[in-house]
Design a protein around this motif. Structure first.
Motif, PDB file in Angstrom:
ATOM      1  N   GLN A   1      -3.586  21.055   0.137  1.00 36.12           N
ATOM      2  CA  GLN A   1      -3.276  19.728   0.668  1.00 36.12           C
ATOM      3  C   GLN A   1      -1.777  19.421   0.576  1.00 36.12           C
ATOM      4  N   ALA A   2      -1.145  19.881  -0.500  1.00 35.87           N
ATOM      5  CA  ALA A   2       0.301  19.666  -0.649  1.00 35.87           C
ATOM      6  C   ALA A   2       1.063  20.356   0.482  1.00 35.87           C
ATOM      7  N   VAL A   3       0.650  21.581   0.803  1.00 34.87           N
ATOM      8  CA  VAL A   3       1.292  22.319   1.900  1.00 34.87           C
ATOM      9  C   VAL A   3       1.108  21.584   3.215  1.00 34.87           C
ATOM     10  N   ILE A   4      -0.098  21.098   3.470  1.00 36.36           N
ATOM     11  CA  ILE A   4      -0.380  20.361   4.716  1.00 36.36           C
ATOM     12  C   ILE A   4       0.527  19.141   4.809  1.00 36.36           C
ATOM     13  N   ALA A   5       0.693  18.410   3.678  1.00 40.34           N
ATOM     14  CA  ALA A   5       1.527  17.206   3.680  1.00 40.34           C
ATOM     15  C   ALA A   5       2.982  17.536   3.996  1.00 40.34           C
ATOM     16  N   TYR A   6       3.519  18.563   3.352  1.00 41.58           N
ATOM     17  CA  TYR A   6       4.909  18.954   3.603  1.00 41.58           C
ATOM     18  C   TYR A   6       5.081  19.421   5.058  1.00 41.58           C
ATOM     19  N   GLU A   7       4.183  20.284   5.515  1.00 41.34           N
ATOM     20  CA  GLU A   7       4.308  20.829   6.869  1.00 41.34           C
ATOM     21  C   GLU A   7       4.183  19.726   7.917  1.00 41.34           C
ATOM     22  N   LYS A   8       3.275  18.778   7.689  1.00 38.64           N
ATOM     23  CA  LYS A   8       3.082  17.685   8.651  1.00 38.64           C
ATOM     24  C   LYS A   8       4.323  16.802   8.736  1.00 38.64           C
ATOM     25  N   GLY A   9       4.904  16.492   7.590  1.00 34.76           N
ATOM     26  CA  GLY A   9       6.114  15.678   7.586  1.00 34.76           C
ATOM     27  C   GLY A   9       7.232  16.318   8.378  1.00 34.76           C
ATOM     28  N   MET A  10       7.435  17.641   8.181  1.00 37.39           N
ATOM     29  CA  MET A  10       8.487  18.358   8.898  1.00 37.39           C
ATOM     30  C   MET A  10       8.175  18.469  10.390  1.00 37.39           C
ATOM     31  N   GLN A  11       6.902  18.592  10.712  1.00 42.00           N
ATOM     32  CA  GLN A  11       6.501  18.709  12.122  1.00 42.00           C
ATOM     33  C   GLN A  11       6.791  17.417  12.867  1.00 42.00           C
TER      34      GLN A  11
ATOM     35  N   ASP B   1       1.339  10.250   9.466  1.00 44.22           N
ATOM     36  CA  ASP B   1       1.519  10.024  10.908  1.00 44.22           C
ATOM     37  C   ASP B   1       2.305   8.755  11.163  1.00 44.22           C
ATOM     38  N   GLU B   2       2.020   7.713  10.369  1.00 39.40           N
ATOM     39  CA  GLU B   2       2.707   6.437  10.573  1.00 39.40           C
ATOM     40  C   GLU B   2       4.123   6.477  10.031  1.00 39.40           C
ATOM     41  N   LYS B   3       4.284   7.156   8.882  1.00 43.55           N
ATOM     42  CA  LYS B   3       5.592   7.191   8.238  1.00 43.55           C
ATOM     43  C   LYS B   3       5.813   8.586   7.640  1.00 43.55           C
ATOM     44  N   PRO B   4       6.505   9.472   8.366  1.00 44.10           N
ATOM     45  CA  PRO B   4       6.688  10.859   7.907  1.00 44.10           C
ATOM     46  C   PRO B   4       7.320  10.976   6.512  1.00 44.10           C
ATOM     47  N   ASN B   5       8.122   9.982   6.127  1.00 44.18           N
ATOM     48  CA  ASN B   5       8.767  10.040   4.815  1.00 44.18           C
ATOM     49  C   ASN B   5       7.768   9.981   3.657  1.00 44.18           C
ATOM     50  N   TYR B   6       6.538   9.542   3.963  1.00 47.19           N
ATOM     51  CA  TYR B   6       5.495   9.553   2.938  1.00 47.19           C
ATOM     52  C   TYR B   6       5.152  10.981   2.501  1.00 47.19           C
ATOM     53  N   SER B   7       5.473  11.947   3.323  1.00 50.02           N
ATOM     54  CA  SER B   7       5.013  13.318   3.074  1.00 50.02           C
ATOM     55  C   SER B   7       5.448  13.846   1.713  1.00 50.02           C
ATOM     56  N   SER B   8       6.660  13.498   1.269  1.00 50.31           N
ATOM     57  CA  SER B   8       7.167  14.009   0.004  1.00 50.31           C
ATOM     58  C   SER B   8       6.350  13.501  -1.189  1.00 50.31           C
ATOM     59  N   ILE B   9       6.163  12.183  -1.267  1.00 48.01           N
ATOM     60  CA  ILE B   9       5.438  11.617  -2.411  1.00 48.01           C
ATOM     61  C   ILE B   9       3.967  12.022  -2.390  1.00 48.01           C
ATOM     62  N   VAL B  10       3.361  12.067  -1.187  1.00 51.21           N
ATOM     63  CA  VAL B  10       1.956  12.466  -1.074  1.00 51.21           C
ATOM     64  C   VAL B  10       1.799  13.916  -1.539  1.00 51.21           C
ATOM     65  N   ALA B  11       2.695  14.790  -1.093  1.00 53.16           N
ATOM     66  CA  ALA B  11       2.617  16.204  -1.480  1.00 53.16           C
ATOM     67  C   ALA B  11       2.786  16.372  -2.987  1.00 53.16           C
ATOM     68  N   LYS B  12       3.730  15.618  -3.575  1.00 51.52           N
ATOM     69  CA  LYS B  12       3.949  15.725  -5.022  1.00 51.52           C
ATOM     70  C   LYS B  12       2.707  15.310  -5.807  1.00 51.52           C
TER      71      LYS B  12
ATOM     72  N   THR C   1       0.838  -1.204   0.000  1.00 51.71           N
ATOM     73  CA  THR C   1       0.000   0.000   0.000  1.00 51.71           C
ATOM     74  C   THR C   1       0.874   1.256   0.000  1.00 51.71           C
ATOM     75  N   GLN C   2       0.541   2.166  -0.908  1.00 49.23           N
ATOM     76  CA  GLN C   2       1.252   3.446  -0.986  1.00 49.23           C
ATOM     77  C   GLN C   2       0.218   4.565  -0.944  1.00 49.23           C
ATOM     78  N   PRO C   3       0.339   5.486   0.015  1.00 45.87           N
ATOM     79  CA  PRO C   3      -0.731   6.459   0.268  1.00 45.87           C
ATOM     80  C   PRO C   3      -0.999   7.424  -0.873  1.00 45.87           C
ATOM     81  N   GLN C   4      -0.050   7.575  -1.800  1.00 47.60           N
ATOM     82  CA  GLN C   4      -0.298   8.496  -2.908  1.00 47.60           C
ATOM     83  C   GLN C   4      -1.475   8.040  -3.775  1.00 47.60           C
ATOM     84  N   PHE C   5      -1.778   6.729  -3.713  1.00 49.19           N
ATOM     85  CA  PHE C   5      -2.913   6.249  -4.511  1.00 49.19           C
ATOM     86  C   PHE C   5      -4.241   6.747  -3.950  1.00 49.19           C
TER      87      PHE C   5
END
Length: 594
Positions: free
Chosen positions: A137-147, A116-127, A83-87
């Motif tokens: 939504q892209a901003v939220i994904a990037y900001e959440k990953g960094m947080q 939340d489970e894997k912060p590294n997902y933030s990059s691919i999800v945001a893209k 499973t990959q969240p970008q889908f």
């Protein structure tokens, strides 16, 4: 042998696979989605983990409004072991296309929650959010990953997205913070600032950037803020304020760095803002740490004086040149200053023999090959000016051998062509420019193309090339600053060769000379006539652009300036003037330029 057959069949299979992929992409690009799907379904079945196939398949389904097929495919990917969240983003967008907004946002939320489970997902999800222009939504994904994981750094992506969202203050602040921690980001940041900042100091982005920098500077002074303020004022062409910032930078760097001041001097000269250029250059002269730096500044100063002086000032200018050469020596250290001086002697004061004698003596000094080539180039140019064509050609040929791998050699070859053109040897001139069109730098290649077209077009209907010879003579007279005689020569062409191919070039050339001699209404008449007679020809955009500039700067008719810039925007999209015309049109209309 068996292994050879295996390899052979493997290669055949790989070639067939690649051919199918190419065919599918071709159908997709042409919008033939049904045929694209029939191939992509097979490719995807064989390589289910290749993202390109999946993306193309989903988009093809969506283009045909087969949202159920796209949904089924995405749900299979989501339910698989990998499973990959970008889908979820893809699935959400598929629902959004059907106006099923609740389901769309539910899936967007699932994609963001996965971070939340894997912060590294933030990059691919945001893209993926960016792919669908879902910037919030892209901003939220990037900001959440960094947080969640402070080691992640998406500041550059966030700064760009803030700008696209119109959150200019956030964008500027984020870029400035980035530059402070990573100075190498400065050029990237300024390039992005240029998308929002304009020449207008009252433009919203200009005001916000200025206020942001001033506020930060008051809170904690930093050299970066002065540098960015200087950059901003240069964009606004407010060179006096930029000069003030550069002086502040100079003082804060303990009076050792004049690099920014030198850059400002060159910019003001290029912008023909000579009053401020002189102030900047004088500051450099007064504060230069080495004789070579001071000499360079004097060279800039003399260039400005050459641009701004009148004939009555020439004796004083000559004395100043000679004083500088006397002070710094007549050797290789001042070779560029001497080139400028002797150009002035020949082209302005008409002291051709003195200039030639000086340059020959300079060429005998211990110069580098490149320096000697530049000296000989000026010497050859002066010989052309003096109509000593054969002697000039010898020097141009020498230069080509001396620095054959340098762009200077290409310039010399082009000048061989120009000199042959002045002589009336059009066959040899065209042979030279035909070579340059294929191998020269872009600028020289463009000049070569223009000359080649001029010779070709005006030789077809006139085997004796009578009009072309007259035009070449007018060109030479203009080079010699004999503008009145050149205008008369062009009048001859317009009278005696009316309707011939050369008429449009003649109208344009004469218009330029009218501008040079400040006969602006005559220039206007020429450009209007060119447009009337040759509205669809190759020089039409030149006429429109020159008219627009003429109305804007000299005839003070902003309405007409706008009208002619607009003509270029709508009718000459491939013109070299298109970008500048659009910029000037928007400025005159009062737009905020993005």
């Amino acid at each position: 042998m068996r292994n050879i057959f295996i390899v052979f069949f493997f290669l055949i299979g790989a070639a067939s696979f690649a051919q199918s992929e190419l065919l599918a992409k071709n159908y997709f690009d042409k919008g033939d989605y049904e045929k694209a799907i029939s191939i992509y379904e097979k490719l995807y079945k064989e390589s289910p983990y290749k993202r390109d196939y999946l993306s193309a398949l989903i988009e093809s389904y969506q283009q045909l409004e087969n949202f159920e097929a796209a949904q089924k495919l995405l749900e299979e990917k989501i339910d698989s072991r990998r499973t990959q969240p970008q889908f979820y983003v893809d699935l959400g967008y598929n629902f959004a296309l059907q106006n099923r907004d609740t389901l769309a946002f539910d899936n967007y939320k699932k994609a963001i929650d996965a971070i939340d489970e894997k912060p590294n997902y933030s990059s691919i999800v945001a893209k993926y959010f960016e792919k669908y222009s879902l910037l919030d939504q892209a901003v939220i994904a990037y900001e959440k990953g960094m947080q969640i994981n402070p080691e992640l750094d998406f500041n550059i992506q966030l700064a760009r997205l803030y700008g696209e969202q119109g959150k200019l203050e956030l964008m500027f602040s984020r870029y400035i913070d980035l530059m402070q921690s990573r100075p190498t980001y400065k050029s990237i940041a300024q390039r992005n600032f240029s998308l929002y900042v304009t020449e207008d100091p009252e433009n919203e982005a200009n005001v916000i950037l200025r206020k942001t920098l001033l506020k930060k500077s008051q809170e904690s002074p930093d050299l970066l803020y002065n540098e960015l303020l200087s950059w901003l004022f240069i964009q606004q062409k407010d060179f006096k304020k930029a000069f003030a910032q550069e002086k502040a930078i100079y003082k804060r760097t303990e009076e050792v760095d004049l690099g920014g001041m030198t850059d400002l001097a060159l910019i003001t000269i290029a912008e023909e803002n000579y009053e401020n250029a002189i102030d900047v250059i004088n500051f450099i002269i007064e504060n230069a740490a080495t004789p070579s730096s001071k000499l360079q500044a004097y060279q800039y100063l003399m260039k400005v004086k050459l641009k701004t002086s009148e004939e009555k000032d020439y004796p004083q200018l000559e004395e100043q040149f000679e004083a500088l050469i006397s002070e710094y020596g007549a050797g290789k250290n001042t070779y560029q200053l001497q080139i400028d001086y002797n150009h002035f002697l020949a082209f302005d004061t008409k002291k051709v023999d003195k200039a030639i004698t000086n340059l020959k003596a300079l060429a005998d000094e211990q110069l580098s090959k490149y320096q000697e080539a530049r000296v000989k180039m000026e010497l050859a140019d002066i010989l052309v000016f003096d109509e000593k064509f054969n002697r000039a050609l010898i020097y141009y040929s020498q230069i080509q051998k001396m620095v054959e791998s340098d762009v200077l050699a290409q310039e010399a070859r082009y000048k061989v062509a120009r000199t042959s053109y002045y002589k009336g040897d059009f066959v040899w001139a065209k042979a030279q420019v035909d070579v340059l069109r294929k191998s020269a730098s872009q600028l020289i290649a463009n000049d070569a193309l223009q000359l080649a077209l001029m010779i070709h077009d005006n030789s077809l209907e006139d085997s004796l090339q009578t009009a072309l010879k007259k035009f070449a003579r007018a060109d030479l007279l203009a080079l010699q600053n004999k503008n009145k005689e050149a205008i008369t020569q062009l009048d001859d062409i317009l009278t005696n060769h009316k309707g011939e191919k050369i008429e449009d070039e003649t109208l344009l050339k004469q218009g330029e000379l009218f501008e040079k001699t400040k006969q602006f209404t005559k220039a206007e008449a020429n450009y209007l006539k060119l447009i009337e007679l040759y509205k669809t020809d190759i020089l039409a955009d030149d006429a429109y652009y020159r008219l627009a500039k003429l109305y804007e700067n000299e005839l003070q008719d902003q309405v007409k300036a706008k009208e002619f810039y607009e003509q270029i925007i709508f009718n000459f999209a491939d013109s070299i003037y298109f970008v500048e015309a659009r910029k000037r049109f928007r400025m005159l209309r009062g737009d905020e330029i993005e």
